[in-house]
Design a protein around this motif. Structure first.
Motif, PDB file in Angstrom:
ATOM      1  N   PHE A   9       7.823 -21.292 -13.008  1.00 49.86           N
ATOM      2  CA  PHE A   9       8.986 -20.763 -13.250  1.00 49.86           C
ATOM      3  C   PHE A   9       9.599 -19.479 -13.835  1.00 49.86           C
ATOM      4  O   PHE A   9       9.796 -18.623 -12.810  1.00 49.86           O
ATOM      5  CB  PHE A   9       9.847 -21.481 -13.993  1.00 49.86           C
ATOM      6  N   ILE A  61       8.237 -16.439 -10.404  1.00 47.01           N
ATOM      7  CA  ILE A  61       9.167 -16.332  -9.630  1.00 47.01           C
ATOM      8  C   ILE A  61      11.192 -16.219 -10.763  1.00 47.01           C
ATOM      9  O   ILE A  61      11.009 -15.117  -9.324  1.00 47.01           O
ATOM     10  CB  ILE A  61       9.674 -18.786  -8.929  1.00 47.01           C
ATOM     11  N   VAL A  83       7.368 -18.754  -2.592  1.00 47.67           N
ATOM     12  CA  VAL A  83       7.731 -20.080  -1.457  1.00 47.67           C
ATOM     13  C   VAL A  83       6.833 -20.611  -1.451  1.00 47.67           C
ATOM     14  O   VAL A  83       6.434 -21.847  -1.430  1.00 47.67           O
ATOM     15  CB  VAL A  83       7.823 -19.114   0.152  1.00 47.67           C
ATOM     16  N   PHE A 133       6.243 -22.749  -4.350  1.00 51.49           N
ATOM     17  CA  PHE A 133       7.559 -23.317  -4.379  1.00 51.49           C
ATOM     18  C   PHE A 133       6.255 -24.359  -4.018  1.00 51.49           C
ATOM     19  O   PHE A 133       6.741 -25.885  -3.941  1.00 51.49           O
ATOM     20  CB  PHE A 133       8.582 -22.437  -4.076  1.00 51.49           C
ATOM     21  N   PHE A 134       5.840 -24.473  -2.588  1.00 51.18           N
ATOM     22  CA  PHE A 134       5.682 -25.083  -1.449  1.00 51.18           C
ATOM     23  C   PHE A 134       4.000 -25.774  -2.197  1.00 51.18           C
ATOM     24  O   PHE A 134       4.541 -27.055  -1.938  1.00 51.18           O
ATOM     25  CB  PHE A 134       5.361 -25.332   0.061  1.00 51.18           C
ATOM     26  N   GLN A 186       5.188 -27.991  -5.665  1.00 59.44           N
ATOM     27  CA  GLN A 186       6.794 -28.497  -5.831  1.00 59.44           C
ATOM     28  C   GLN A 186       7.025 -29.494  -6.867  1.00 59.44           C
ATOM     29  O   GLN A 186       8.111 -29.633  -7.526  1.00 59.44           O
ATOM     30  CB  GLN A 186       7.292 -28.925  -4.653  1.00 59.44           C
ATOM     31  N   PHE A 208       8.066 -28.116 -10.303  1.00 53.22           N
ATOM     32  CA  PHE A 208       9.415 -27.933 -10.517  1.00 53.22           C
ATOM     33  C   PHE A 208      10.419 -29.263 -10.635  1.00 53.22           C
ATOM     34  O   PHE A 208      10.893 -28.677 -11.432  1.00 53.22           O
ATOM     35  CB  PHE A 208       9.816 -26.752  -9.457  1.00 53.22           C
ATOM     36  N   VAL A 209       9.892 -30.188 -10.267  1.00 55.71           N
ATOM     37  CA  VAL A 209      11.538 -30.675  -9.984  1.00 55.71           C
ATOM     38  C   VAL A 209      10.201 -31.749 -11.466  1.00 55.71           C
ATOM     39  O   VAL A 209      11.662 -31.823 -12.317  1.00 55.71           O
ATOM     40  CB  VAL A 209      11.189 -32.540  -9.292  1.00 55.71           C
ATOM     41  N   ILE A 263      12.243 -29.141 -14.219  1.00 56.69           N
ATOM     42  CA  ILE A 263      14.013 -29.459 -14.764  1.00 56.69           C
ATOM     43  C   ILE A 263      14.107 -30.511 -14.581  1.00 56.69           C
ATOM     44  O   ILE A 263      15.161 -30.395 -15.721  1.00 56.69           O
ATOM     45  CB  ILE A 263      14.185 -29.153 -13.052  1.00 56.69           C
ATOM     46  N   SER A 264      13.346 -31.549 -14.459  1.00 56.82           N
ATOM     47  CA  SER A 264      14.143 -32.257 -15.263  1.00 56.82           C
ATOM     48  C   SER A 264      13.465 -33.397 -16.701  1.00 56.82           C
ATOM     49  O   SER A 264      14.116 -33.972 -17.281  1.00 56.82           O
ATOM     50  CB  SER A 264      13.510 -33.935 -14.375  1.00 56.82           C
ATOM     51  N   SER A 310      13.456 -30.047 -18.773  1.00 57.74           N
ATOM     52  CA  SER A 310      14.355 -29.647 -20.210  1.00 57.74           C
ATOM     53  C   SER A 310      15.822 -29.461 -18.913  1.00 57.74           C
ATOM     54  O   SER A 310      16.248 -28.944 -19.801  1.00 57.74           O
ATOM     55  CB  SER A 310      13.424 -28.257 -20.110  1.00 57.74           C
ATOM     56  N   GLY A 311      15.832 -29.999 -17.794  1.00 52.63           N
ATOM     57  CA  GLY A 311      16.714 -30.027 -17.922  1.00 52.63           C
ATOM     58  C   GLY A 311      17.784 -28.192 -17.242  1.00 52.63           C
ATOM     59  O   GLY A 311      18.943 -28.583 -17.252  1.00 52.63           O
ATOM     60  N   LEU A 312      17.107 -27.418 -16.671  1.00 54.74           N
ATOM     61  CA  LEU A 312      17.975 -26.674 -17.266  1.00 54.74           C
ATOM     62  C   LEU A 312      17.444 -25.007 -15.735  1.00 54.74           C
ATOM     63  O   LEU A 312      16.661 -25.902 -14.514  1.00 54.74           O
ATOM     64  CB  LEU A 312      17.159 -25.744 -17.996  1.00 54.74           C
ATOM     65  N   LYS A 313      18.446 -24.103 -15.803  1.00 51.72           N
ATOM     66  CA  LYS A 313      18.358 -23.610 -14.256  1.00 51.72           C
ATOM     67  C   LYS A 313      18.803 -24.081 -13.231  1.00 51.72           C
ATOM     68  O   LYS A 313      18.528 -24.945 -12.169  1.00 51.72           O
ATOM     69  CB  LYS A 313      16.771 -22.837 -14.670  1.00 51.72           C
ATOM     70  N   GLY A 314      19.299 -22.395 -12.603  1.00 54.66           N
ATOM     71  CA  GLY A 314      19.572 -22.881 -11.217  1.00 54.66           C
ATOM     72  C   GLY A 314      20.609 -22.415 -10.488  1.00 54.66           C
ATOM     73  O   GLY A 314      21.845 -23.050 -10.474  1.00 54.66           O
TER      74      GLY A 314
END
Lengths: 284, 300
Positions: A208, A211, A263, A266-267, A270, A273-274, A277-278, A280-284
């Motif tokens: 994170f 990027i 990119v 990320f690939f 990935q 990343f998920v 996000i899940s 800490s629930g943030l960003k984007g």
């Protein structure tokens, strides 16, 4: 379950699949178009929807790489790495330490500091940008990478602290206790026992931060003045400023190159990343 | 007893030691700027001359004389009210489709999440600008269906929506959160209501939506905070134009602070933005007590 019902379910799934595929194409088309445009002739870029160039132009990458004036994209890429790697490195180290402190120790004012940290997640950055700029100006740090690197050393991004805290909380405390019995001090517990288990969290924090720092535009815009020190984001923006004389396919080509590292990362990663996000629930 | 106490204190200091980078960073890079920003907002600091205290005149000027200020407030509210709900509705809708236990869910999740990762970059803003140019790809596409070209970036009535669309395109991270939330809704709730004869639509409003309210709230707060501060897209794609129709608050702040170096005035403006964001967040959180559902009573 009757056959009719089964069929109905099947049809719904097929429709969903078709819909998702179409939307997926629709959403990724701009990115594919960006890539294909970098191989098109200037006057073709705006004329066709096709992803296949009528005449393939190969030199937009080599010509674009030369950049503008005396600085080429090897400089801008180099600068971006010089900026992003230390930021990422220090963010991960400082956030891991602070996260460990919050998750595993009791100390005075812990609750207070924790709420302050959480509030930091919601504090709009725009209120502190101006005084920060003035502060860095007084330190003589403007037009250097210090305004990026030093804050990273002090865990100023609450997002990553929170992420690490959440992750540490998921690791059973019995492991620490076993470490204490074996005579480890707290730092050894962190480095020998917990860190190996934290790999997914550390990895996602790394990705994170890499990027975000890579594509950050605003901070370089205010802190960096000399073209020699421009990261990619500012270099691209400068190319656009050329207006009419700009070679569009070269701009496209350099835009493509500038998103290749994120990119690829990320690939390849990935799932982290998920996870990031899940948890800490943030960003984007 | 005494020894135990001593041991405990040792442990305390160790914890403080670990979080010390945060404490130092907080004091220098957050608290100090926070406080000095209040002070600057009451001065006429311009970086060229020494700051003088001017009382409330920055605030008064902003409200009474500055047309850009009112324009930006209007534009920004319009932007937030359009981009945030659209993004969340879209994210929820896609999350529900993805939740149908399709085999390729991971693939789609990756594809849809990609724009959220790249969205803030200049390269994507550049791309957006080219896509929506008058002779750009989008108008070419519409031409296939005999729809006349639209001046996406040149028409002040439309330009803000074009910028907003870039935000909606990045619905991925909200979607991931919704998806996680949907997975946590117990299947038996749906089964029970199906036996009672509830339709899919009714199930959505009676089960799905209430169970997701904490995530809706969270997404709404975070997306609203970031939408109020949007900068890169508007700056690179339209540079605030045409006719200041995309001159968002963040851009106005940037111009005042870092182009005109009116640091005092810009600080005052940043406080108004802070006040707006805090008020809206507070309203969302307060009102959520009525509409957000927590199994454990909840304290967000």
């Amino acid at each position: 379950m009757s056959i009719g019902k089964k069929n109905k379910k099947m049809i719904v799934r097929i429709i969903a699949f078709v819909f998702l595929s179409l939307l997926g194409i629709f959403m990724t088309y701009p990115l594919l178009w960006l890539i294909s445009s970098s191989f098109k002739e200037n006057n073709e870029i705006f004329k066709s929807l096709s992803l296949i160039p009528q005449k393939i132009v190969m030199n937009s990458y080599s010509e674009g790489w030369k950049g503008i004036g005396q600085f080429g994209y090897s400089t801008f890429f180099g600068n971006t790495f010089k900026l992003v790697i230390p930021i990422t490195f220090f963010t991960v180290i400082s956030s891991t330490m602070v996260g460990y402190g919050f998750a595993r120790f009791t100390f005075p004012f812990k609750k207070f500091f924790f709420s302050v940290m959480l509030a930091g997640l919601m504090l709009p950055s725009s209120v502190i940008i101006i005084p920060r700029y003035l502060l860095f100006n007084r330190f003589g740090w403007l037009d250097s990478y210090l305004p990026f690197i030093v804050p990273a050393m002090f865990a100023t991004n609450a997002f990553f602290i929170f992420m690490m805290v959440q992750f540490f909380r998921g690791i059973p405390k019995e492991l620490d206790e076993a470490g204490i019995i074996d005579g480890c001090n707290s730092l050894q517990i962190l480095t020998r026992i917990l860190l190996p288990l934290c790999k997914p969290a550390i990895f996602s924090a790394m990705l994170f931060q890499f990027i975000w720092a890579w594509s950050d535009f605003f901070s370089p815009l205010i802190y960096i003045n000399s073209v020699k020190k421009y990261p990619l984001s500012l270099a691209l923006r400068m190319m656009l400023d050329l207006g009419e004389q700009a070679q569009w396919n070269q701009i496209m080509a350099m835009s493509v190159l500038s998103i290749v590292p994120p990119v690829i990362l990320f690939f390849t990663a990935q799932k982290y990343f998920v996870e990031g996000i899940s948890t800490s629930g943030l960003k984007g | 007893m005494k020894q135990k106490y001593k041991k405990r204190r040792m442990k305390d200091y160790v914890g403080l030691l670990y979080i010390s980078p945060f404490i130092i960073g907080f004091l220098i890079f957050q608290l100090y700027p926070f406080i000095s920003s209040i002070i600057y907002s009451f001065t006429d600091f311009t970086m060229i001359k020494k700051p003088d205290f001017v009382g409330f005149s920055n605030y008064i000027n902003m409200f009474t004389k500055d047309r850009d200020f009112w324009n930006s407030v209007k534009v920004t509210f319009k932007y937030v009210l359009m981009a945030v709900p659209m993004k969340l509705i879209f994210a929820l809708f896609i999350a529900m489709v993805l939740n149908m236990k399709l085999k390729s869910i991971n693939f789609f999740r990756t594809i849809y999440y990609l724009p959220s990762i790249l969205g803030g970059s200049v390269a994507v803003a550049v791309m957006w600008r080219f896509l929506f140019m008058y002779d750009g790809l989008v108008n070419n596409f519409l031409g296939v269906f005999n729809i006349p070209p639209v001046s996406w970036l040149g028409n002040p009535d439309i330009s803000l929506y074009t910028i907003g669309l870039l935000a909606v395109w990045q619905f991925g991270s909200s979607m991931v959160l919704f998806l996680a939330g949907l997975k946590q809704i117990p299947e038996n709730l749906y089964e029970a209501s199906a036996i009672d004869g509830a339709s899919k639509v009714k199930q959505f409003f009676v089960i799905t939506l209430p169970m997701l309210t904490p995530i809706i709230l969270f997404n709404m707060v975070m997306q609203t905070i970031s939408a109020f501060q949007e900068f890169t897209g508007a700056f690179v794609i339209t540079n605030g134009g045409p006719m200041k129709s995309t001159y968002l608050y963040g851009m106005m702040l940037y111009d005042n602070a870092f182009v005109h170096f009116k640091m005092g005035y810009a600080s005052a403006q940043s406080w108004i933005l802070f006040f707006i964001i805090v008020t809206i967040t507070a309203i969302l959180l307060k009102s959520s007590k009525r509409w957000a559902y927590y199994e454990d009573g909840g304290d967000f």
